[in-house]
Design a protein around this motif. Structure first.
Motif, PDB file in Angstrom:
ATOM      1  N   GLN A  73       0.605  -1.239   0.339  1.00 24.62           N
ATOM      2  CA  GLN A  73       0.595   0.351   0.075  1.00 24.62           C
ATOM      3  C   GLN A  73       1.297   1.068  -0.188  1.00 24.62           C
ATOM      4  OE1 GLN A  73      -1.977  -0.631   3.797  1.00 24.62           O
ATOM      5  NE2 GLN A  73      -3.581  -2.297   2.468  1.00 24.62           N
ATOM      6  N   ASP A  74       2.601   1.021  -0.161  1.00 23.15           N
ATOM      7  CA  ASP A  74       3.375   2.263  -0.610  1.00 23.15           C
ATOM      8  C   ASP A  74       3.240   2.822   0.638  1.00 23.15           C
ATOM      9  OD1 ASP A  74       4.480   1.426  -2.437  1.00 23.15           O
ATOM     10  OD2 ASP A  74       2.466   3.111  -3.899  1.00 23.15           O
ATOM     11  N   ALA A  75       2.914   2.221   2.363  1.00 23.35           N
ATOM     12  CA  ALA A  75       2.827   3.023   3.374  1.00 23.35           C
ATOM     13  C   ALA A  75       4.110   2.519   5.059  1.00 23.35           C
ATOM     14  CB  ALA A  75       1.547   2.588   4.080  1.00 23.35           C
ATOM     15  N   GLY A  76       5.267   1.417   3.783  1.00 25.46           N
ATOM     16  CA  GLY A  76       6.005   0.841   4.291  1.00 25.46           C
ATOM     17  C   GLY A  76       6.953   1.076   5.389  1.00 25.46           C
ATOM     18  N   ASP A  77       6.913   2.593   5.643  1.00 27.56           N
ATOM     19  CA  ASP A  77       7.922   3.183   6.074  1.00 27.56           C
ATOM     20  C   ASP A  77       7.113   4.516   7.106  1.00 27.56           C
ATOM     21  OD1 ASP A  77       7.339   4.803   4.319  1.00 27.56           O
ATOM     22  OD2 ASP A  77       9.493   5.108   3.502  1.00 27.56           O
ATOM     23  N   ILE A  78       6.082   4.339   7.080  1.00 34.77           N
ATOM     24  CA  ILE A  78       5.784   5.356   7.488  1.00 34.77           C
ATOM     25  C   ILE A  78       4.360   5.091   8.619  1.00 34.77           C
ATOM     26  CG2 ILE A  78       2.699   7.046   7.660  1.00 34.77           C
ATOM     27  CD1 ILE A  78       3.393   6.758   4.445  1.00 34.77           C
ATOM     28  N   SER A  87      12.341   5.222  10.594  1.00 32.36           N
ATOM     29  CA  SER A  87      13.646   4.765  10.272  1.00 32.36           C
ATOM     30  C   SER A  87      14.350   3.894   9.721  1.00 32.36           C
ATOM     31  CB  SER A  87      14.910   5.252  12.000  1.00 32.36           C
ATOM     32  OG  SER A  87      14.828   4.492  12.411  1.00 32.36           O
ATOM     33  N   ALA A  88      15.050   3.879   8.703  1.00 29.84           N
ATOM     34  CA  ALA A  88      16.021   3.057   8.196  1.00 29.84           C
ATOM     35  C   ALA A  88      16.770   1.673   9.107  1.00 29.84           C
ATOM     36  CB  ALA A  88      16.640   3.870   7.043  1.00 29.84           C
ATOM     37  N   GLY A  89      17.000   2.717  10.028  1.00 26.88           N
ATOM     38  CA  GLY A  89      17.338   1.768  10.783  1.00 26.88           C
ATOM     39  C   GLY A  89      16.324   1.047  11.860  1.00 26.88           C
ATOM     40  N   ARG A  90      15.731   1.330  11.996  1.00 33.15           N
ATOM     41  CA  ARG A  90      14.839   0.301  13.051  1.00 33.15           C
ATOM     42  C   ARG A  90      14.041  -0.607  11.877  1.00 33.15           C
ATOM     43  NH1 ARG A  90      11.695   0.035  17.195  1.00 33.15           N
ATOM     44  NH2 ARG A  90       9.330  -0.741  17.053  1.00 33.15           N
ATOM     45  N   SER A  92      15.781  -1.602   9.928  1.00 28.84           N
ATOM     46  CA  SER A  92      16.429  -2.063   9.200  1.00 28.84           C
ATOM     47  C   SER A  92      16.643  -3.590  10.554  1.00 28.84           C
ATOM     48  CB  SER A  92      18.044  -1.625   8.723  1.00 28.84           C
ATOM     49  OG  SER A  92      19.332  -2.909   8.778  1.00 28.84           O
ATOM     50  N   ALA A  93      16.570  -3.348  11.498  1.00 30.29           N
ATOM     51  CA  ALA A  93      16.700  -3.918  12.125  1.00 30.29           C
ATOM     52  C   ALA A  93      15.799  -5.032  12.314  1.00 30.29           C
ATOM     53  CB  ALA A  93      17.414  -3.130  13.519  1.00 30.29           C
ATOM     54  N   LEU A  94      14.199  -4.352  12.306  1.00 30.69           N
ATOM     55  CA  LEU A  94      12.894  -4.663  13.074  1.00 30.69           C
ATOM     56  C   LEU A  94      11.991  -5.287  11.314  1.00 30.69           C
ATOM     57  CD1 LEU A  94      11.357  -6.272  14.777  1.00 30.69           C
ATOM     58  CD2 LEU A  94      10.730  -4.283  16.040  1.00 30.69           C
ATOM     59  N   PRO A  95      12.691  -4.699  10.528  1.00 27.53           N
ATOM     60  CA  PRO A  95      11.605  -5.763   8.899  1.00 27.53           C
ATOM     61  C   PRO A  95      10.750  -4.944   9.499  1.00 27.53           C
ATOM     62  CG  PRO A  95      12.894  -7.266   9.302  1.00 27.53           C
ATOM     63  CD  PRO A  95      13.154  -6.076  10.288  1.00 27.53           C
ATOM     64  N   GLU A  96       9.592  -6.017  10.339  1.00 33.84           N
ATOM     65  CA  GLU A  96       8.159  -6.226  10.673  1.00 33.84           C
ATOM     66  C   GLU A  96       7.669  -4.733  11.285  1.00 33.84           C
ATOM     67  OE1 GLU A  96       9.779  -9.027  13.489  1.00 33.84           O
ATOM     68  OE2 GLU A  96      10.550  -8.172  11.912  1.00 33.84           O
ATOM     69  N   ALA A  97       8.518  -3.503  11.339  1.00 33.86           N
ATOM     70  CA  ALA A  97       7.293  -2.865  12.674  1.00 33.86           C
ATOM     71  C   ALA A  97       6.895  -1.766  11.912  1.00 33.86           C
ATOM     72  CB  ALA A  97       9.158  -1.792  12.556  1.00 33.86           C
ATOM     73  N   THR A  98       5.823  -1.546  11.860  1.00 34.35           N
ATOM     74  CA  THR A  98       4.967  -0.862  11.954  1.00 34.35           C
ATOM     75  C   THR A  98       5.327   0.587  12.722  1.00 34.35           C
ATOM     76  OG1 THR A  98       3.155  -1.940  12.699  1.00 34.35           O
ATOM     77  CG2 THR A  98       4.375  -2.566  10.723  1.00 34.35           C
ATOM     78  N   LEU A  99       5.139   0.281  13.264  1.00 36.27           N
ATOM     79  CA  LEU A  99       5.177   2.078  14.235  1.00 36.27           C
ATOM     80  C   LEU A  99       6.777   2.753  14.728  1.00 36.27           C
ATOM     81  CD1 LEU A  99       3.410   0.367  17.629  1.00 36.27           C
ATOM     82  CD2 LEU A  99       2.404   1.977  15.678  1.00 36.27           C
ATOM     83  N   CYS A 100       6.799   3.523  14.508  1.00 41.17           N
ATOM     84  CA  CYS A 100       8.457   4.478  14.989  1.00 41.17           C
ATOM     85  C   CYS A 100       8.507   3.887  16.239  1.00 41.17           C
ATOM     86  CB  CYS A 100       8.111   5.800  14.731  1.00 41.17           C
ATOM     87  SG  CYS A 100       7.188   6.501  15.433  1.00 41.17           S
ATOM     88  N   ALA A 101      10.362   4.090  16.403  1.00 42.36           N
ATOM     89  CA  ALA A 101      10.644   3.936  18.038  1.00 42.36           C
ATOM     90  C   ALA A 101       9.874   4.941  18.921  1.00 42.36           C
ATOM     91  CB  ALA A 101      12.005   4.120  17.790  1.00 42.36           C
ATOM     92  N   ASP A 102       9.741   5.841  18.554  1.00 47.96           N
ATOM     93  CA  ASP A 102       8.666   7.053  19.878  1.00 47.96           C
ATOM     94  C   ASP A 102       7.509   6.097  19.796  1.00 47.96           C
ATOM     95  OD1 ASP A 102      10.811   8.875  19.972  1.00 47.96           O
ATOM     96  OD2 ASP A 102      10.017  10.122  18.899  1.00 47.96           O
TER      97      ASP A 102
END
Length: 108
Positions: A73-78, A87-90, A92-102
């Motif tokens: 859905q083109d929302a993978g990094d949101i 973040s790209a680092g997050r 990369s470390a956790l590819p299934e992440a759907t939430l930002c670190a905060d």
């Protein structure tokens, strides 16, 4: 370097294979319980561990499939919560992440 999509697809395939092995174990594909009572107790305890691992694997597979759907859905990094960038680092470390670190840290 492997893309996030490739990592998620490989992780999905690995989880599905692992879940199939857990399922086969639960069905006693290797045969019935050992006739020795002490061995049965160990096998039953192992079953409980495998059951917990299976549940954890199913939960992670749900997360991976959700992340794959978001990429489609083109929302993978949101971030799902704040709509900010993950973040790209997050990722990369956790590819299934759907939430930002905060947002992820505030959820705990």
């Amino acid at each position: 370097m492997e893309s996030r999509l490739q990592k998620l697809e490989a992780l999905r395939d690995s989880l599905m294979q692992r879940l199939e092995r857990y399922h086969q174990h639960q069905k006693r594909a290797d045969g019935p319980l050992d006739p020795d009572f002490a061995e049965q107790a160990v096998e039953v305890q192992n079953d409980e561990v495998v059951e917990a691992l299976e549940e954890e694997g199913r939960d992670r597979l749900i997360q991976v499939n959700h992340a794959l759907a978001r990429i489609q859905q083109d929302a993978g990094d949101i971030c799902e919560r704040c709509q900010g960038a993950i973040s790209a680092g997050r990722l990369s470390a956790l590819p299934e992440a759907t939430l930002c670190a905060d947002c992820a840290s505030s959820e705990q």
